[in-house]
Write a protein that holds these residues in place. Sequence first.
Motif, PDB file in Angstrom:
ATOM      1  N   LEU A  42      -0.695  -2.645 -17.461  1.00 16.49           N
ATOM      2  CA  LEU A  42       0.081  -3.409 -16.474  1.00 16.49           C
ATOM      3  C   LEU A  42      -0.339  -3.112 -15.042  1.00 16.49           C
ATOM      4  O   LEU A  42      -0.252  -3.981 -14.168  1.00 16.49           O
ATOM      5  N   ALA A  43      -0.808  -1.894 -14.786  1.00 16.10           N
ATOM      6  CA  ALA A  43      -1.175  -1.521 -13.422  1.00 16.10           C
ATOM      7  C   ALA A  43      -2.291  -2.402 -12.880  1.00 16.10           C
ATOM      8  O   ALA A  43      -2.409  -2.587 -11.665  1.00 16.10           O
ATOM      9  N   LEU A  44      -3.111  -2.962 -13.757  1.00 11.63           N
ATOM     10  CA  LEU A  44      -4.215  -3.813 -13.316  1.00 11.63           C
ATOM     11  C   LEU A  44      -3.716  -5.104 -12.684  1.00 11.63           C
ATOM     12  O   LEU A  44      -4.463  -5.762 -11.956  1.00 11.63           O
ATOM     13  N   PHE A  45      -2.463  -5.476 -12.960  1.00 19.39           N
ATOM     14  CA  PHE A  45      -1.901  -6.734 -12.477  1.00 19.39           C
ATOM     15  C   PHE A  45      -0.970  -6.536 -11.279  1.00 19.39           C
ATOM     16  O   PHE A  45      -0.286  -7.466 -10.868  1.00 19.39           O
ATOM     17  N   ALA A  46      -0.950  -5.348 -10.726  1.00 16.50           N
ATOM     18  CA  ALA A  46      -0.047  -5.064  -9.612  1.00 16.50           C
ATOM     19  C   ALA A  46      -0.387  -5.916  -8.397  1.00 16.50           C
ATOM     20  O   ALA A  46      -1.558  -6.253  -8.156  1.00 16.50           O
ATOM     21  N   ASP A  47       0.633  -6.277  -7.625  1.00 23.13           N
ATOM     22  CA  ASP A  47       0.398  -7.007  -6.379  1.00 23.13           C
ATOM     23  C   ASP A  47      -0.566  -6.217  -5.502  1.00 23.13           C
ATOM     24  O   ASP A  47      -0.566  -4.979  -5.515  1.00 23.13           O
ATOM     25  N   ALA A  48      -1.386  -6.950  -4.741  1.00 23.62           N
ATOM     26  CA  ALA A  48      -2.420  -6.306  -3.931  1.00 23.62           C
ATOM     27  C   ALA A  48      -2.272  -6.727  -2.473  1.00 23.62           C
ATOM     28  O   ALA A  48      -2.069  -7.910  -2.185  1.00 23.62           O
ATOM     29  N   PRO A  49      -2.367  -5.798  -1.526  1.00 19.41           N
ATOM     30  CA  PRO A  49      -2.289  -6.151  -0.110  1.00 19.41           C
ATOM     31  C   PRO A  49      -3.356  -7.188   0.246  1.00 19.41           C
ATOM     32  O   PRO A  49      -4.489  -7.109  -0.243  1.00 19.41           O
ATOM     33  N   VAL A  50      -2.985  -8.141   1.092  1.00 15.66           N
ATOM     34  CA  VAL A  50      -3.936  -9.186   1.478  1.00 15.66           C
ATOM     35  C   VAL A  50      -4.588  -8.914   2.824  1.00 15.66           C
ATOM     36  O   VAL A  50      -5.522  -9.627   3.212  1.00 15.66           O
ATOM     37  N   GLY A  51      -4.130  -7.898   3.554  1.00 14.66           N
ATOM     38  CA  GLY A  51      -4.770  -7.540   4.811  1.00 14.66           C
ATOM     39  C   GLY A  51      -4.600  -8.602   5.884  1.00 14.66           C
ATOM     40  O   GLY A  51      -3.763  -9.502   5.772  1.00 14.66           O
ATOM     41  N   PRO A  52      -5.413  -8.537   6.933  1.00 20.07           N
ATOM     42  CA  PRO A  52      -5.266  -9.457   8.056  1.00 20.07           C
ATOM     43  C   PRO A  52      -5.785 -10.862   7.778  1.00 20.07           C
ATOM     44  O   PRO A  52      -5.528 -11.786   8.542  1.00 20.07           O
ATOM     45  N   ASP A  53      -6.536 -11.042   6.667  1.00 19.14           N
ATOM     46  CA  ASP A  53      -7.113 -12.349   6.344  1.00 19.14           C
ATOM     47  C   ASP A  53      -6.783 -12.698   4.898  1.00 19.14           C
ATOM     48  O   ASP A  53      -7.609 -12.540   3.998  1.00 19.14           O
ATOM     49  N   PRO A  54      -5.550 -13.178   4.641  1.00 18.73           N
ATOM     50  CA  PRO A  54      -5.154 -13.454   3.262  1.00 18.73           C
ATOM     51  C   PRO A  54      -6.012 -14.516   2.593  1.00 18.73           C
ATOM     52  O   PRO A  54      -6.238 -14.447   1.381  1.00 18.73           O
ATOM     53  N   ALA A  55      -6.498 -15.479   3.352  1.00 22.32           N
ATOM     54  CA  ALA A  55      -7.338 -16.517   2.754  1.00 22.32           C
ATOM     55  C   ALA A  55      -8.634 -15.926   2.212  1.00 22.32           C
ATOM     56  O   ALA A  55      -9.109 -16.294   1.128  1.00 22.32           O
ATOM     57  N   GLU A  56      -9.210 -14.978   2.937  1.00 18.17           N
ATOM     58  CA  GLU A  56     -10.437 -14.331   2.472  1.00 18.17           C
ATOM     59  C   GLU A  56     -10.173 -13.535   1.204  1.00 18.17           C
ATOM     60  O   GLU A  56     -10.968 -13.575   0.249  1.00 18.17           O
ATOM     61  N   ALA A  57      -9.046 -12.799   1.169  1.00 19.12           N
ATOM     62  CA  ALA A  57      -8.710 -12.022  -0.024  1.00 19.12           C
ATOM     63  C   ALA A  57      -8.496 -12.941  -1.222  1.00 19.12           C
ATOM     64  O   ALA A  57      -8.937 -12.642  -2.340  1.00 19.12           O
TER      65      ALA A  57
END
Length: 205
Positions: A62-77
């Motif tokens: 389940l840890a592989l599916f954790a929400d991930a920070p998108v940083g200052p450029d969410p579109a790039e992430a």
Amino acid sequence: MKLVELHDRAMELAAGVVNGVRPEQLDLPTPCAGWTLRRLLEHCVGQHRGFAAAARGAGPDLALFADAPVGPDPAEAFRRTGTELTAAFRAAAAADRPLWLPEIRDGAPFPLAQAVGFHLLDTLVHGWDVAAALGAPEELVAAVDGDDALVGALLAVTEAVPNTPEARAPGRAFRPGLQPGAADGRFDRALALLGRDPGWKAQGS
């Protein structure tokens, strides 16, 4: 058209929507109750990473599916992790590899086509969530409705999602289904069946 190719199209459409997100909009509300636009995008990026790991052969973690920070450029992430996911799906298709999806079932892995269908649904519905939060879902809805193969695949997966009290309880992925309007298009029908109001607008807008 193969489902993996339809998924590529879904990712392309969703990325086009996310490209329009500006940093000052990340606190906007979305159709996902209690989720801001930032929270929604962090969920999407986390799902990209989790499905990609599963497509590469990872076990039910389940840890592989954790929400991930998108940083200052969410579109790039969103674009970067989406590109990594589409490549992983293509490699899994070549190897005919099933996927472990512990968020859905911690048991036998899912056949590739079923797993890709799950993420195609997630991609288009969350793409609509983003577009609705930005106040302009019409272009995405028209693009999906205008692609018979894509909207057909979306509806096929949507109609297979259980609509029982247990499956649609609070905290589950989808709310109880709504009755689609007689004049609604096919994408709107899919949204309603998944518990979303196709006419959703943020309060005060």
